[in-house]
Structures are given as structure tokens and as C-alpha cells.
Design an enzyme around this catalytic site. Structure first.
Site, PDB file in Angstrom:
ATOM      1  N   GLY A  50       5.140  19.762 -41.294  1.00  0.00           N
ATOM      2  CA  GLY A  50       4.086  18.936 -41.864  1.00  0.00           C
ATOM      3  C   GLY A  50       3.156  19.679 -42.808  1.00  0.00           C
ATOM      4  N   HIS A  51       2.284  18.908 -43.431  1.00  0.00           N
ATOM      5  CA  HIS A  51       1.384  19.454 -44.442  1.00  0.00           C
ATOM      6  C   HIS A  51       0.416  20.469 -43.841  1.00  0.00           C
ATOM      7  CE1 HIS A  51      -1.825  16.072 -43.763  1.00  0.00           C
ATOM      8  NE2 HIS A  51      -1.208  16.390 -42.657  1.00  0.00           N
ATOM      9  N   ASN A  52       0.248  21.562 -44.568  1.00  0.00           N
ATOM     10  CA  ASN A  52      -0.657  22.656 -44.198  1.00  0.00           C
ATOM     11  C   ASN A  52      -0.244  23.412 -42.935  1.00  0.00           C
ATOM     12  OD1 ASN A  52      -2.793  20.486 -45.595  1.00  0.00           O
ATOM     13  ND2 ASN A  52      -3.017  22.608 -46.252  1.00  0.00           N
ATOM     14  N   THR A  65      -2.193  19.401 -48.182  1.00  0.00           N
ATOM     15  CA  THR A  65      -3.078  18.352 -48.685  1.00  0.00           C
ATOM     16  C   THR A  65      -3.911  18.849 -49.861  1.00  0.00           C
ATOM     17  OG1 THR A  65      -3.187  17.397 -46.474  1.00  0.00           O
ATOM     18  CG2 THR A  65      -4.908  16.744 -48.027  1.00  0.00           C
ATOM     19  N   SER A 112      -0.865  21.055 -40.089  1.00  0.00           N
ATOM     20  CA  SER A 112      -1.884  22.064 -39.770  1.00  0.00           C
ATOM     21  C   SER A 112      -1.614  22.840 -38.489  1.00  0.00           C
ATOM     22  CB  SER A 112      -3.281  21.433 -39.698  1.00  0.00           C
ATOM     23  OG  SER A 112      -3.624  20.865 -40.946  1.00  0.00           O
TER      24      SER A 112
END
Length: 305
Positions: free
Chosen positions: A232-234, A213, A252
Site C-alpha cells: 500500500g501507499h507510503n 500519497t 503506511s
């Protein structure tokens, strides 16, 4: 990788490379290819991972020229052996190393004319970029990277040395970051981060790794990611992690070094999975998992020993 894919490999070359604990039976002059234990012939090298009498029976049935097996098989030295036996600590591992050394094809090198490489993307030595692959602005590749057909790599992605990305993977696409307004509509959170992939990572076909992000989604050195995986993101994947086909690692989440994620499992967002953890087939992990555990089920629980 792969010194020869068709010519005969001399017996002495194989023996010196494998360095077996013991040798039994009848040495062959050479082998020409690898084969499975039950189909191998006198010109093949093969391996047996079974133990005890089952292993002895399987080896006795095999016609393989050289058979790699465990050193602790009962009374192996007393058996009448028609093939050549190399005993090693880990037959499958030794066989795999032989494949890499003598039989696997070389990694491809070059740039296909249909590949799209934006002008500010330097291409280092030994890289392969396949048909219709698209490398966007700011991408950085390490030496020896292989980018197969129709791979998309989003802007500012960092890819280390000897990374192998298979057909159709998407690296660094935008995630679905939204927040509802007071009236129930969605407000979009712009995804401004990137993806960092360290050296020696392999990524399977049609896998998606979403960019961070505001910072980076990270894949640690030596990790192997299967086909149709979504990260997924991060998310942060440690070193030498194995992620099987169809797994989902949500935003995350963190996965520690040397962990193993079985097919179709799911790690919930922001969950921490420790080092050397095994996540079972289809499991859904919704709480943190300490180092060294095996978890199974939906929701996941610690497996009984």
C-alpha cells in the site's frame, strides 16, 4: 550469471568455487547439469539438506556425481561412498551459488520493439525492457534492471540497479485514498507521491506497489517480493526482506530489515514490524511487532518457543 548452461563443468572448477570443508568418495571428471538428489545421475551435481542417518541413507540412494552435504553427518568418513561428496556449511546455499555461477541463464538485455518508453526516460546500460512494458514520464532505471512483459511503471518511479520486475507487475499506480463527506459521499485524496525501489530488489508477477500519497512508498535494497503481493501507499519495506506470494502490506505500514512474511499474511495499515521478524502463514498483524519475534494467527500473537 551463468557461465555455462550446457557444456561440461570441470571437477576442479567446481571444487575451487565451492571450496568444500572435506571431500569423500570418487571424484568425477565433470558435471553437465544440476539435478534433484533422488533423480541425479553421474553427470549431475546435487545437494542434501537432511541430517543424521536420513541424510546418509538419501546420499547412499543417490547416483549423483557430486553431492553437497553437511559436514556433521555421523561417521561419514567410514561409509562406502560411490559418488563424490563435498561437505559444506550450508548445502542448499552452496548449490544455489553453483547454479548462479555455472548454470543459470544470463539476464536478458535490450528493448523489445513493442515496449512503450516515454521520451524523457533515459535507458542506462545493461537494461532489459520486455514486450508491452510501459515506462511513464519521469521513470528512472538503474543499470542492469530487468523489466519483463506487460509491466507498468507509473510516472516518477525510481528503480535501482539490478532490479528484476516480473511479468504483469504494476509499480506506482494510484491508491484508494478517500474521505467521506457529511452526506456520505466519497471525496478523493489525490495520490501525488511516487515509489522508490533500491538496488537488487526482485518483484514477482502481478504484484502491485502503490505510490505514496504525498511522499514515497519505499522498497529497501535486496528485498524479494513474491507473486500477487499488494503493498500500500507510503509503506516502507526494509532491506533484505522476503515477502511471500499473496501477502498484503497496507498503507503506511513498516517492515524492518531481514524480516520474513509468509504467504497470504496481512500487515494492517500503520503497523510497525521490526527487524528479523517472521510473520506466519495467513496471519493478520494488527499491532506492532518488536524485533526478532515470530507471530502467527488471526489476529497475530507471539508464537510459543
Amino acid at each position: 550469471m551463468g557461465e555455462s548452461s550446457s557444456s561440461a563443468i570441470p571437477y576442479d572448477s567446481l571444487k575451487d568455487f565451492i571450496n568444500p570443508i572435506r571431500i569423500f568418495g570418487h571424484p568425477v571428471r565433470s558435471v553437465t547439469s544440476p539435478a534433484a538428489l533422488d533423480t541425479a545421475q553421474s553427470n549431475h551435481i546435487t545437494f542434501c539438506t537432511q541430517t543424521g542417518e536420513k541424510a546418509l541413507a538419501a546420499i547412499a540412494r543417490s547416483r549423483g556425481g557430486i553431492v553437497l552435504c553437511r559436514d556433521d553427518l555421523p561417521n561419514l568418513e567410514k561409509k562406502e561412498i560411490l559418488n563424490c561428496i563435498f561437505t559444506v556449511p550450508n548445502p542448499r546455499l552452496s548449490f544455489m551459488k553453483c547454479l548462479q555461477k555455472f548454470f543459470a541463464p544470463e539476464r536478458p538485455v535490450g528493448i523489445h520493439p513493442t515496449a512503450i518508453i516515454e521520451k524523457d526516460v533515459p535507458v542506462p546500460d545493461g537494461v532489459y525492457i520486455g514486450p508491452m512494458a510501459h515506462l511513464c514520464s519521469g521513470v528512472r532505471l538503474g543499470e542492469g534492471a530487468v523489466i519483463e512483459d506487460r509491466v507498468y511503471i507509473a510516472p516518477n518511479t525510481r528503480i535501482g540497479k539490478n532490479v528484476y520486475i516480473q511479468v504483469g507487475a504494476v509499480i506506482g499506480c494510484e491508491g484508494q485514498g478517500f474521505e467521506r463527506t457529511a452526506t456520505g459521499e466519497f471525496e478523493k485524496f489525490p495520490q501525488l507521491g511516487n515509489v522508490v525501489i533500491e538496488d537488487d530488489v526482485e518483484i514477482g508477477a502481478n504484484t502491485t506497489i502503490i505510490r505514496g500519497t504525498l511522499s514515497a512508498t519505499k522498497i529497501g535494497r535486496g528485498s524479494k517480493i513474491g507473486h500477487h503481493v499488494n503493498i500500500g501507499h507510503n509503506a516502507e519495506i526494509g532491506r533484505h526482506v522476503f515477502i511471500s506470494a499473496g501477502a498484503i502490506v497496507c498503507g503506511s505500514a513498516q517492515v524492518g530489515d531481514c524480516s520474513w512474511l509468509a504467504p497470504k499474511c496481512c500487515i494492517r495499515n500503520k503497523v510497525f514490524v521490526g527487524r528479523n521478524v517472521t510473520v506466519g502463514l495467513g496471519s493478520v498483524v494488527v499491532t506492532d511487532v518488536p524485533d526478532g519475534l515470530t507471530v502467527v494467527g488471526v489476529p497475530s500473537r507471539v508464537a510459543k518457543k
